[in-house]
Design an enzyme around this catalytic site. Structure first.
Site, PDB file in Angstrom:
ATOM      1  N   GLU A 273      43.775   4.204  20.814  1.00 30.97           N
ATOM      2  CA  GLU A 273      43.496   5.425  21.591  1.00 30.97           C
ATOM      3  C   GLU A 273      42.105   5.381  22.218  1.00 30.97           C
ATOM      4  OE1 GLU A 273      43.698   8.320  18.467  1.00 30.97           O
ATOM      5  OE2 GLU A 273      45.869   8.245  18.287  1.00 30.97           O
ATOM      6  N   ARG A 276      36.401   6.694  25.851  1.00 29.88           N
ATOM      7  CA  ARG A 276      35.110   6.389  26.456  1.00 29.88           C
ATOM      8  C   ARG A 276      35.047   5.009  27.127  1.00 29.88           C
ATOM      9  NH1 ARG A 276      30.381   8.688  24.620  1.00 29.88           N
ATOM     10  NH2 ARG A 276      31.496   9.259  22.723  1.00 29.88           N
ATOM     11  N   TYR A 316      23.984  15.880  22.420  1.00 31.37           N
ATOM     12  CA  TYR A 316      23.801  14.755  21.490  1.00 31.37           C
ATOM     13  C   TYR A 316      22.468  14.037  21.704  1.00 31.37           C
ATOM     14  CZ  TYR A 316      28.983  14.824  22.071  1.00 31.37           C
ATOM     15  OH  TYR A 316      30.295  15.154  22.185  1.00 31.37           O
ATOM     16  N   CYS A 343      19.493  28.075  32.685  1.00 28.99           N
ATOM     17  CA  CYS A 343      18.415  28.759  31.975  1.00 28.99           C
ATOM     18  C   CYS A 343      18.457  28.475  30.481  1.00 28.99           C
ATOM     19  CB  CYS A 343      18.515  30.254  32.251  1.00 28.99           C
ATOM     20  SG  CYS A 343      18.437  30.572  34.010  1.00 28.99           S
TER      21      CYS A 343
HETATM   22  C1  LIG Z   1      38.177  11.385  20.983  1.00 27.82           C
HETATM   23  C2  LIG Z   1      39.296  10.672  20.360  1.00 27.82           C
HETATM   24  C3  LIG Z   1      39.626   9.368  20.757  1.00 27.82           C
HETATM   25  C4  LIG Z   1      38.830   8.599  21.787  1.00 27.82           C
HETATM   26  O1  LIG Z   1      37.650   8.088  21.263  1.00 27.82           O
HETATM   27  P1  LIG Z   1      36.708   7.159  22.168  1.00 27.82           P
HETATM   28  O2  LIG Z   1      35.538   6.898  21.312  1.00 27.82           O
HETATM   29  O3  LIG Z   1      36.371   7.922  23.389  1.00 27.82           O
HETATM   30  O4  LIG Z   1      37.449   5.906  22.472  1.00 27.82           O
HETATM   31  C5  LIG Z   1      40.730   8.779  20.178  1.00 27.82           C
HETATM   32  N1  LIG Z   1      41.484   9.419  19.248  1.00 27.82           N
HETATM   33  C6  LIG Z   1      41.185  10.677  18.833  1.00 27.82           C
HETATM   34  C7  LIG Z   1      42.037  11.330  17.829  1.00 27.82           C
HETATM   35  C8  LIG Z   1      40.092  11.333  19.372  1.00 27.82           C
HETATM   36  O5  LIG Z   1      39.796  12.570  18.952  1.00 27.82           O
END
Ligand SMILES: *Cc1c(COP(=O)(O)O)cnc(C)c1O
Length: 416
Positions: A273, A276, A316, A343
């Protein structure tokens, strides 16, 4: 920065001068490169080619419909975390059987929709969710495919706000409970156990935490086999980190090698998944200097993009490179805090940046393709930025700048 070059002192992104894009579409505007997006996806797809795999783009990183469509055309599935994101996936014709549904708070309405369209898997984050799923699936006469999001309790060594796999975290089911909860799931009539899942955090710059998490999931897989529970897939969650300044994240190929070595001989499909790493360095935010404000202790470059457009620095203390879109050799460089119009004292895009700039100049805030526009807000009643995609040498608007009419309409209609 392979998608960047300088020509006649102008910054070129994927073949197009950024000052031209700023003039044409205005600022603030997010700009993405289709080429960079495709290459980032291909890096994963090719690296994992030796094993049965499905790459589900985590669309919360950037859910613009044109970007989703691009990834769907490359063969990507999607990782979603809300009914809204499911609707986005459906809007671009994504195949439901390539969608995995993550998230800690899936509502009845969201679960119903996901069951009706037939998503590939629910990544279940609590026992209460498991029970709700079973009940709703029963009412609809469906079998809900599930995996448990297991919390492997490994330290991802990333920022605390984006680490998600530790014990004291709201996400997932504790590793120590996972085997018992799987047994419970196997006793529920309207569920089908499809796999196991984890997501330990984001912006990981080392491979070891992924390997540790995978080892724990494989251990669980072996235990479940003893219980007569056979998993079909293993979902290792988000992807590797990206380079914002001097980080040295692992290459996707090195990450893939490590994972595939550990998976060898396992009869499991691999699901990933990444968010980024597919979009982060494929996008930037264009902004214009409204004012230069020299100060006693500091100089400020006050720009027209703020924390409502890109909240990562404020949230962050994230670093984004900031570069002038036209370089000016005759201008003296000074140290600036690059700050926005909002602001709040936390409204900055970068601190202590050495820049040779004037009022009216355009700046590019780099590596802003992920968690940029998707985390934007209307704070200070600021319209959301436009988004532009560079594809085959042309720039195309993929999201119009929000209008003030749109901003007011939900309230205006209800004025007494
Ligand atoms: C945010 C998220 C991702 C993606 O993470 P990246 O660091 O952006 O690759 C994948 N799986 C779940 C469950 C997430 O919450």
């Amino acid at each position: 920065m392979t998608y960047f070059s300088m020509e006649d002192q102008r910054l070129i992104f994927d073949g197009l001068p950024l000052d031209q894009i700023a003039d044409r579409f205005g600022t603030p505007t997010y700009v993405y490169s289709a080429k960079a997006l495709k290459e980032a996806f291909r890096a994963y797809d090719q690296a994992f080619a030796p094993v049965d795999h499905l790459i589900c783009y985590a669309m919360k990183a950037n859910s613009n419909l044109s970007i989703l469509k691009l990834f769907a055309e490359q063969g990507a599935g999607f990782d979603i975390v809300s009914g809204g994101e499911l609707r986005r996936a459906l809007a671009v014709g994504a195949a439901p059987d390539k969608i995995v549904f993550s998230g800690v708070a899936k509502s009845v309405e969201e679960i119903k929709l996901a069951l009706e369209v037939g998503v590939r898997c629910f990544n279940v984050e609590s026992e209460a969710e498991l029970e709700r799923l079973d009940e709703i699936a029963g009412q609809l006469g469906k079998l809900a495919p599930i995996s448990l999001r297991v919390n492997p309790d490994v330290d991802p060594k990333t920022h605390p706000y984006i680490s998600t796999g530790l014990k004291d975290n709201k996400f997932g089911i504790a590793y120590a409970d996972a085997r018992r909860v799987y047994r419970k799931a196997s006793g529920l009539q309207n569920l089908r156990i499809a796999g196991v899942d984890c997501h330990i955090g984001s912006q990981l710059t080392e491979i070891a935490p992924f390997e540790d998490a995978l080892a724990r999931l494989l251990n669980l897989h072996a235990e479940l086999k003893e219980d007569g529970i056979q998993l079909h897939h293993l979902d290792l969650g988000g992807g590797v980190g990206i380079r914002y300044s001097d980080e040295e994240p692992p290459a996707v190929s090195a990450y893939a090698e490590a994972i595939m070595t550990q998976l060898r001989g396992m009869d499991l499909q691999l699901v990933l998944e990444p968010g980024r790493s597919l979009v982060g360095n494929a996008g930037l935010l264009l902004t214009r200097v409204e004012y230069i404000k020299p100060g006693e202790a500091k100089n400020f470059a006050i720009v027209d993009a703020g924390m409502n457009d890109l909240i990562r620095p404020a949230l962050y203390e994230a670093w984004h490179d900031i570069v002038p879109v036209c370089s000016q050799p005759d201008t003296p460089a000074r140290v600036y805090d690059v700050v926005g119009p909002v602001c709040e004292s936390s409204d900055f895009l970068g601190k202590d940046r050495t820049l040779a700039i004037h009022q009216g100049d355009c700046l590019a805030v780099l590596s802003a393709g992920a968690y940029g526009q998707t985390m934007s807000s209307n704070y200070n009643t600021r319209p959301r930025a436009a988004e532009v995609l560079i594809e085959a040498g042309a720039a195309r608007l993929i999201r119009s700048r929000e209008s003030y009419e749109q901003l007011l309409e939900n309230e205006k209609a209800l004025l007494s």
